[in-house]
Enzyme design. Structure first.
Site, short mmCIF file in Angstrom:
data_model
loop_
_atom_site.label_atom_id
_atom_site.label_comp_id
_atom_site.label_asym_id
_atom_site.label_seq_id
_atom_site.Cartn_x
_atom_site.Cartn_y
_atom_site.Cartn_z
N ASP A 180 44.68 33.27 49.07
CA ASP A 180 45.07 34.65 48.81
C ASP A 180 46.46 34.90 49.40
O ASP A 180 46.70 34.59 50.57
CB ASP A 180 44.02 35.56 49.49
CG ASP A 180 44.17 37.02 49.13
OD1 ASP A 180 44.66 37.32 48.01
OD2 ASP A 180 43.78 37.87 49.95
N GLY A 183 44.00 47.59 52.41
CA GLY A 183 43.54 48.29 53.60
C GLY A 183 42.59 49.44 53.29
O GLY A 183 42.13 49.59 52.15
N ASP A 207 38.27 42.99 50.21
CA ASP A 207 38.20 42.49 51.59
C ASP A 207 37.81 43.62 52.54
O ASP A 207 36.84 43.53 53.29
CB ASP A 207 39.55 41.89 51.99
CG ASP A 207 39.51 41.26 53.37
OD1 ASP A 207 38.42 41.17 53.97
OD2 ASP A 207 40.58 40.87 53.89
P1 13P Z 1 41.37 45.52 49.99
O1 13P Z 1 42.13 45.76 51.25
O2 13P Z 1 41.38 46.75 49.13
O3 13P Z 1 40.00 45.01 50.22
O4 13P Z 1 42.17 44.40 49.16
C1 13P Z 1 41.93 43.04 49.37
C2 13P Z 1 42.92 42.18 48.68
O5 13P Z 1 43.64 42.57 47.78
C3 13P Z 1 42.99 40.77 49.09
O6 13P Z 1 44.02 40.09 48.46
O1 G3H Z 2 45.36 41.19 51.05
C1 G3H Z 2 45.03 41.09 52.20
C2 G3H Z 2 43.64 40.63 52.52
O2 G3H Z 2 42.82 41.72 52.83
C3 G3H Z 2 43.69 39.62 53.63
O3 G3H Z 2 43.95 40.24 54.82
O4 G3H Z 2 45.88 38.95 55.71
O5 G3H Z 2 44.44 40.33 57.24
O6 G3H Z 2 43.55 38.21 56.22
P1 G3H Z 2 44.50 39.37 56.08
ZN ZN Z 3 45.71 41.30 48.02
#
Ligand code: 13P
Ligand code: G3H
Ligand code: ZN
Length: 312
Positions: A83, A182, A259
């Site tokens: 990701d 977020g 997430d």
């Molecule tokens: P959220 O913060 O809305 O869960 O988004 C997660 C995300 O896009 C991870 O790449």
């Molecule tokens: O897009 C962001 C995801 O929620 C991952 O978050 O970079 O804190 O692991 P992180």
């Molecule tokens: Zn993302």
């Protein structure tokens, strides 16, 4: 079955009018909660790992946890995805290290540079049987250590998508239509509204091509309240309305990233447990209900938001 790429998943999702859930994983309980729900619901799933997750849990531990899930859930297809890959080197490490899909996120770079970096990752990934997600347009919020202020976020420009996809050869494209990362996605008192006009214009210009939505947590108020009632402070946390995500899933959107909702479910559950049982100190006692609530949250997403239950 072994880990798969998202190619077949996205073809079926596109024609079937649903989306595959892409859930971020950082530890064993999160992997288990997600995959147990997907196995019971017979849903395909993408388990995604950020740069921060690799720094926290270690690449090998995460790969092995996902491989364990593949063994435990043999009937469902599972993708292991990077990701927000920040650069070629991170993507290469994941391609060489067992991932079946990577995202190169050069969306903060100028258009030509985004194309150049993405193209380089695509060449390497495709030579190794790995698929690539890229991004055009920038979301507000925090991605790893990069914080994009709401004022600097920009919607994807549909007139750029054909050139971007044809020049990079990417396999799927994340677009910005008003979601953000977020738990604070919209100002309290305002009406959250995604830009479906931008999505449909991109869809029209890229027929049959899988679109990805980041920042798609709905921030369940049940968990925000659980956090706030048990010593937390998250006033004004608001997410994307679930019915708008359902509508997106019916269109060219084949992958929806979640997430923050998992984090809220886990944190709310653990806060409540600590508040109610100040004497307990065995991590299994609070991680067990946290994992169970992640599982139920994911089950709800599969059934009621993504529409991918029974599609494995
Ligand atoms: P959220 O913060 O809305 O869960 O988004 C997660 C995300 O896009 C991870 O790449
Ligand atoms: O897009 C962001 C995801 O929620 C991952 O978050 O970079 O804190 O692991 P992180
Ligand atoms: Zn993302």
């Amino acid at each position: 079955m072994p880990l798969v790429t998202s190619t077949e998943m996205f073809k079926k999702a596109y024609s079937g009018g649903y989306a595959v859930g892409a859930f971020n994983v950082n530890n064993m309980e999160i992997v288990q909660g997600i995959t147990e729900a997907c196995a019971e619901e017979k849903a395909p799933v993408i388990l995604q790992v950020s740069k921060g997750a690799r720094a926290y849990a270690n690449h090998t531990y995460l790969v092995k946890l996902v491989e364990a899930a593949v063994i435990e859930c043999p009937e469902i297809p599972i993708v292991l995805h990077l990701d927000h890959g920040p650069d070629f080197e991170t993507c290469k490490a994941c391609i060489d290290g067992g991932f079946t899909s990577v995202m190169i996120d050069a969306s903060s770079k100028p258009f030509a540079e985004n194309i150049e970096i993405t193209r380089k990752v695509v060449e390497y990934a495709h030579a190794h049987g790995v698929v690539v997600e890229a991004e055009l347009g920038t979301l507000a919020g925090i991605e790893d250590e990069v914080k994009v202020e709401a004022g600097n976020a920009s919607y994807t420009r549909p007139e750029e998508v054909e050139e971007f996809v044809s020049k990079t050869g990417c396999d799927s494209l994340a677009i910005a239509i008003g979601t953000s990362h977020g738990a604070y996605k919209f100002k309290p008192g305002t009406k959250p509204q995604l830009r479906f006009d931008v999505l449909h214009e991109c869809e029209k210009r890229l027929p049959g091509f899988p679109i990805v939505l980041h920042g798609s947590s709905s921030v369940p108020q049940e968990y925000v309240e659980m956090i706030n009632e048990n010593g937390g402070a998250m006033p004004g946390a608001i997410g994307v309305p679930e019915e708008q995500l359902r509508e997106a899933a019916r269109s060219a959107v084949c992958k929806i990233n979640i997430d923050s909702d998992l984090r809220l479910a886990m944190t709310g559950t653990i806060r409540k447990f600590f508040n109610e049982h100040p004497d307990k100190f065995d991590p299994r006692e609070y991680l067990k209900p946290a994992r169970a609530n992640i599982k139920e949250l994911v089950r709800h997403k599969l059934r009621d938001v993504l529409g991918c239950s029974g599609k494995a």
